[in-house]
Design a protein around this motif. Structure first.
Motif, PDB file in Angstrom:
ATOM      1  N   ARG A 254     105.518 118.786   9.775  1.00  0.00           N
ATOM      2  CA  ARG A 254     106.702 117.939   9.861  1.00  0.00           C
ATOM      3  C   ARG A 254     107.894 118.814  10.225  1.00  0.00           C
ATOM      4  N   LEU A 255     108.931 118.172  10.727  1.00  0.00           N
ATOM      5  CA  LEU A 255     110.166 118.872  11.082  1.00  0.00           C
ATOM      6  C   LEU A 255     111.072 119.023   9.884  1.00  0.00           C
ATOM      7  N   GLY A 256     111.883 120.051   9.914  1.00  0.00           N
ATOM      8  CA  GLY A 256     112.919 120.239   8.918  1.00  0.00           C
ATOM      9  C   GLY A 256     113.935 121.254   9.405  1.00  0.00           C
ATOM     10  N   PHE A 257     115.129 121.167   8.904  1.00  0.00           N
ATOM     11  CA  PHE A 257     116.206 122.105   9.259  1.00  0.00           C
ATOM     12  C   PHE A 257     116.307 123.171   8.172  1.00  0.00           C
ATOM     13  N   PHE A 258     115.310 124.046   8.108  1.00  0.00           N
ATOM     14  CA  PHE A 258     115.204 125.026   7.031  1.00  0.00           C
ATOM     15  C   PHE A 258     115.680 126.419   7.425  1.00  0.00           C
ATOM     16  N   ARG A 259     116.554 126.489   8.424  1.00  0.00           N
ATOM     17  CA  ARG A 259     117.135 127.773   8.822  1.00  0.00           C
ATOM     18  C   ARG A 259     118.567 127.534   9.277  1.00  0.00           C
ATOM     19  N   LYS A 260     119.456 128.437   8.888  1.00  0.00           N
ATOM     20  CA  LYS A 260     120.823 128.380   9.403  1.00  0.00           C
ATOM     21  C   LYS A 260     120.951 129.412  10.508  1.00  0.00           C
ATOM     22  N   SER A 261     121.326 128.952  11.669  1.00  0.00           N
ATOM     23  CA  SER A 261     121.577 129.846  12.794  1.00  0.00           C
ATOM     24  C   SER A 261     123.004 130.344  12.691  1.00  0.00           C
TER      25      SER A 261
ATOM     26  N   GLU B 245     102.391 119.929   6.600  1.00  0.00           N
ATOM     27  CA  GLU B 245     102.332 118.728   5.781  1.00  0.00           C
ATOM     28  C   GLU B 245     101.213 117.867   6.377  1.00  0.00           C
ATOM     29  N   SER B 246     100.121 117.755   5.648  1.00  0.00           N
ATOM     30  CA  SER B 246      98.870 117.215   6.195  1.00  0.00           C
ATOM     31  C   SER B 246      98.969 115.826   6.806  1.00  0.00           C
ATOM     32  N   GLN B 247      99.788 114.956   6.276  1.00  0.00           N
ATOM     33  CA  GLN B 247      99.833 113.576   6.770  1.00  0.00           C
ATOM     34  C   GLN B 247     100.932 113.331   7.804  1.00  0.00           C
ATOM     35  N   SER B 248     101.549 114.380   8.303  1.00  0.00           N
ATOM     36  CA  SER B 248     102.669 114.232   9.232  1.00  0.00           C
ATOM     37  C   SER B 248     102.306 114.716  10.625  1.00  0.00           C
ATOM     38  N   ALA B 249     103.202 114.448  11.559  1.00  0.00           N
ATOM     39  CA  ALA B 249     103.037 114.916  12.938  1.00  0.00           C
ATOM     40  C   ALA B 249     104.414 115.177  13.542  1.00  0.00           C
ATOM     41  N   VAL B 250     104.459 116.139  14.436  1.00  0.00           N
ATOM     42  CA  VAL B 250     105.684 116.505  15.135  1.00  0.00           C
ATOM     43  C   VAL B 250     105.447 116.294  16.627  1.00  0.00           C
TER      44      VAL B 250
END
Length: 176
Positions: free
Chosen positions: A52-59, A72-77
């Motif tokens: 899954r997508l997430g914004f887990f980094r600050k540029s 995340e097993s049940q997700s797709a990107v």
């Protein structure tokens, strides 16, 4: 140079597959880093399952949250599959500072592509950070331009918009 000759040269050059899910989905933005047009390297829209997508980094450069993929097993990107010349590999690595290579499999045009390069954040934050307006628009432009499913583009828009709203509310509360 004719289009046929260009594609012939591309197919004979050593290359690698690259799955982009953030700002690199936009061929215009990717050109900025790689130094040449990337439109003709687009294979098509692709799906990465089990993430899954997430914004887990600050540029620091962009001063905002930037995208990452997390298992995340049940997700797709959804994203864009490129076939890039090997000679662009080092420039792509330079662009993706703070990320490391991960070999994945993606589905594109009814086919499974294995050993595809993508980038995942090295040191993930515990909370998502909102993208700024510029990053927001580049991600959406890439998703739309490269033909990601409309429903996914709307979900992406909604996720980024909600993060921005939540961050705005937090800033308002801090200043009160």
């Amino acid at each position: 140079m004719s289009v046929t000759r260009l594609f012939s040269e591309i197919s004979n050059e050593p290359s690698f597959y690259y799955f982009a899910y953030g700002s690199c989905m936009c061929p215009v933005d990717l050109k900025r880093s790689l130094g040449e047009s990337t439109h003709h390297y687009v294979v098509g829209p692709a799906t990465l399952t089990g993430y899954r997508l997430g914004f887990f980094r600050k540029s620091e450069r962009r001063n905002c949250g930037v995208l990452d993929v997390v298992k995340e097993s049940q997700s797709a990107v959804e994203g864009v599959l490129y076939r890039l010349p090997q000679r662009l590999s080092a420039r792509l690595d330079e662009r993706e500072i703070g990320y490391h290579h991960e070999a994945i499999g993606v589905h594109c045009q009814g086919r499974l592509y294995e050993n595809v390069r993508t980038y995942t954040v090295c040191e993930k934050l515990s909370q998502e950070i909102a993208p700024n307006d510029w990053y927001f628009s580049v991600v959406l432009r890439g998703a739309y331009t490269c033909g990601l499913p409309e429903q996914y583009v709307w979900q992406l828009f909604d996720h980024m918009h909600r993060l921005q709203q939540a961050q705005g509310m937090g800033q308002m509360l801090k200043s009160a």
